[in-house]
Design a protein around this motif. Structure first.
Motif, PDB file in Angstrom:
ATOM      1  N   ALA A  31      37.202  45.650  28.975  1.00  0.00           N
ATOM      2  CA  ALA A  31      37.351  46.145  30.345  1.00  0.00           C
ATOM      3  C   ALA A  31      36.084  45.840  31.143  1.00  0.00           C
ATOM      4  O   ALA A  31      34.971  46.064  30.655  1.00  0.00           O
ATOM      5  CB  ALA A  31      37.619  47.639  30.332  1.00  0.00           C
ATOM      6  N   PRO A  32      36.223  45.331  32.352  1.00  0.00           N
ATOM      7  CA  PRO A  32      35.032  44.989  33.137  1.00  0.00           C
ATOM      8  C   PRO A  32      34.154  46.199  33.440  1.00  0.00           C
ATOM      9  O   PRO A  32      32.934  46.055  33.574  1.00  0.00           O
ATOM     10  CB  PRO A  32      35.591  44.360  34.415  1.00  0.00           C
ATOM     11  N   GLU A  33      34.757  47.384  33.518  1.00  0.00           N
ATOM     12  CA  GLU A  33      33.970  48.586  33.746  1.00  0.00           C
ATOM     13  C   GLU A  33      33.020  48.839  32.575  1.00  0.00           C
ATOM     14  O   GLU A  33      31.878  49.259  32.770  1.00  0.00           O
ATOM     15  CB  GLU A  33      34.883  49.800  33.925  1.00  0.00           C
ATOM     16  N   ARG A  34      33.483  48.575  31.366  1.00  0.00           N
ATOM     17  CA  ARG A  34      32.632  48.755  30.186  1.00  0.00           C
ATOM     18  C   ARG A  34      31.491  47.729  30.165  1.00  0.00           C
ATOM     19  O   ARG A  34      30.389  48.035  29.732  1.00  0.00           O
ATOM     20  CB  ARG A  34      33.459  48.644  28.909  1.00  0.00           C
ATOM     21  N   ILE A  35      31.772  46.521  30.624  1.00  0.00           N
ATOM     22  CA  ILE A  35      30.728  45.492  30.693  1.00  0.00           C
ATOM     23  C   ILE A  35      29.636  45.920  31.670  1.00  0.00           C
ATOM     24  O   ILE A  35      28.443  45.811  31.379  1.00  0.00           O
ATOM     25  CB  ILE A  35      31.331  44.129  31.095  1.00  0.00           C
ATOM     26  N   ALA A  36      30.053  46.442  32.823  1.00  0.00           N
ATOM     27  CA  ALA A  36      29.082  46.890  33.821  1.00  0.00           C
ATOM     28  C   ALA A  36      28.252  48.061  33.301  1.00  0.00           C
ATOM     29  O   ALA A  36      27.030  48.108  33.502  1.00  0.00           O
ATOM     30  CB  ALA A  36      29.800  47.275  35.112  1.00  0.00           C
ATOM     31  N   MET A  37      28.901  48.989  32.615  1.00  0.00           N
ATOM     32  CA  MET A  37      28.169  50.143  32.073  1.00  0.00           C
ATOM     33  C   MET A  37      27.180  49.714  30.988  1.00  0.00           C
ATOM     34  O   MET A  37      26.055  50.224  30.930  1.00  0.00           O
ATOM     35  CB  MET A  37      29.150  51.169  31.514  1.00  0.00           C
ATOM     36  N   VAL A  90      26.562  42.928  37.380  1.00  0.00           N
ATOM     37  CA  VAL A  90      27.198  42.187  38.471  1.00  0.00           C
ATOM     38  C   VAL A  90      28.518  41.591  38.007  1.00  0.00           C
ATOM     39  O   VAL A  90      29.528  41.688  38.702  1.00  0.00           O
ATOM     40  CB  VAL A  90      26.249  41.090  39.012  1.00  0.00           C
ATOM     41  N   PHE A  91      28.536  40.998  36.820  1.00  0.00           N
ATOM     42  CA  PHE A  91      29.749  40.409  36.255  1.00  0.00           C
ATOM     43  C   PHE A  91      30.860  41.454  36.166  1.00  0.00           C
ATOM     44  O   PHE A  91      31.980  41.254  36.641  1.00  0.00           O
ATOM     45  CB  PHE A  91      29.416  39.841  34.872  1.00  0.00           C
ATOM     46  N   GLY A  92      30.556  42.597  35.580  1.00  0.00           N
ATOM     47  CA  GLY A  92      31.559  43.646  35.417  1.00  0.00           C
ATOM     48  C   GLY A  92      31.989  44.269  36.731  1.00  0.00           C
ATOM     49  O   GLY A  92      33.171  44.548  36.938  1.00  0.00           O
ATOM     50  N   ALA A  93      31.052  44.494  37.638  1.00  0.00           N
ATOM     51  CA  ALA A  93      31.383  45.120  38.917  1.00  0.00           C
ATOM     52  C   ALA A  93      32.266  44.216  39.775  1.00  0.00           C
ATOM     53  O   ALA A  93      33.253  44.680  40.366  1.00  0.00           O
ATOM     54  CB  ALA A  93      30.103  45.476  39.669  1.00  0.00           C
ATOM     55  N   ILE A  94      31.933  42.957  39.848  1.00  0.00           N
ATOM     56  CA  ILE A  94      32.734  42.018  40.643  1.00  0.00           C
ATOM     57  C   ILE A  94      34.146  41.905  40.071  1.00  0.00           C
ATOM     58  O   ILE A  94      35.132  41.940  40.810  1.00  0.00           O
ATOM     59  CB  ILE A  94      32.057  40.632  40.715  1.00  0.00           C
ATOM     60  N   LEU A  95      34.257  41.791  38.750  1.00  0.00           N
ATOM     61  CA  LEU A  95      35.582  41.688  38.148  1.00  0.00           C
ATOM     62  C   LEU A  95      36.379  42.976  38.315  1.00  0.00           C
ATOM     63  O   LEU A  95      37.591  42.920  38.556  1.00  0.00           O
ATOM     64  CB  LEU A  95      35.470  41.303  36.680  1.00  0.00           C
ATOM     65  N   SER A  96      35.732  44.125  38.223  1.00  0.00           N
ATOM     66  CA  SER A  96      36.438  45.391  38.457  1.00  0.00           C
ATOM     67  C   SER A  96      37.004  45.437  39.870  1.00  0.00           C
ATOM     68  O   SER A  96      38.162  45.809  40.075  1.00  0.00           O
ATOM     69  CB  SER A  96      35.498  46.580  38.258  1.00  0.00           C
ATOM     70  N   LEU A  97      36.189  45.055  40.822  1.00  0.00           N
ATOM     71  CA  LEU A  97      36.608  45.064  42.219  1.00  0.00           C
ATOM     72  C   LEU A  97      37.746  44.080  42.472  1.00  0.00           C
ATOM     73  O   LEU A  97      38.765  44.430  43.067  1.00  0.00           O
ATOM     74  CB  LEU A  97      35.411  44.735  43.112  1.00  0.00           C
ATOM     75  N   VAL A  98      37.591  42.857  42.000  1.00  0.00           N
ATOM     76  CA  VAL A  98      38.600  41.829  42.252  1.00  0.00           C
ATOM     77  C   VAL A  98      39.915  42.156  41.549  1.00  0.00           C
ATOM     78  O   VAL A  98      40.993  42.014  42.131  1.00  0.00           O
ATOM     79  CB  VAL A  98      38.078  40.434  41.844  1.00  0.00           C
ATOM     80  N   PHE A  99      39.831  42.608  40.293  1.00  0.00           N
ATOM     81  CA  PHE A  99      41.052  42.951  39.570  1.00  0.00           C
ATOM     82  C   PHE A  99      41.779  44.113  40.254  1.00  0.00           C
ATOM     83  O   PHE A  99      42.999  44.101  40.371  1.00  0.00           O
ATOM     84  CB  PHE A  99      40.754  43.316  38.127  1.00  0.00           C
ATOM     85  N   ALA A 100      41.028  45.120  40.716  1.00  0.00           N
ATOM     86  CA  ALA A 100      41.654  46.245  41.401  1.00  0.00           C
ATOM     87  C   ALA A 100      42.313  45.796  42.716  1.00  0.00           C
ATOM     88  O   ALA A 100      43.426  46.233  43.040  1.00  0.00           O
ATOM     89  CB  ALA A 100      40.627  47.342  41.688  1.00  0.00           C
TER      90      ALA A 100
END
Length: 105
Positions: A31-37, A90-100
């Motif tokens: 999950a991109p959220e886990r990557i960001a965390m 940045v990788f996780g946050a951008i993907l979380s935003l785009v996927f949402a």
């Protein structure tokens, strides 16, 4: 770290546009959220490392692996660890935003 995270996320964003968000999430595996965390924790650990040596927060610390009398060895620094953390945030946050955003369309 910041620009690298943007470039890394771009590949998955393009894949999500081409194949769908579900396939892009499956290709990412985490999950991109886990990557960001995880990235935030790594970046914070880089700052705390200096405090453990009695220096100010986020002061760069260096470790030389395999150092000998004639050679300094392989230099590793907390600056590199911080950049890796920023990349992951940045990788996780951008993907979380785009996927949402893509899933809401």
């Amino acid at each position: 770290g910041f620009i690298g995270g943007l470039i890394g996320a771009t590949g998955f964003v393009l894949y999500a546009i081409a194949c769908g968000t579900e396939d892009a999430r499956a290709a990412l595996r985490v999950a991109p959220e886990r990557i960001a965390m995880a990235g935030l924790g790594i970046a914070l650990a880089a700052g705390v490392a200096a405090v453990l040596f009695g220096d100010a927060f986020f002061t760069g610390q260096w470790l030389f692996l395999g150092a000998t009398e004639d050679d300094k060895g392989l230099p590793l620094s907390t600056v590199l660890v911080f950049d890796i953390g920023v990349y992951l945030v940045v990788f996780g946050a951008i993907l979380s935003l785009v996927f949402a955003l893509e899933e809401s369309i």
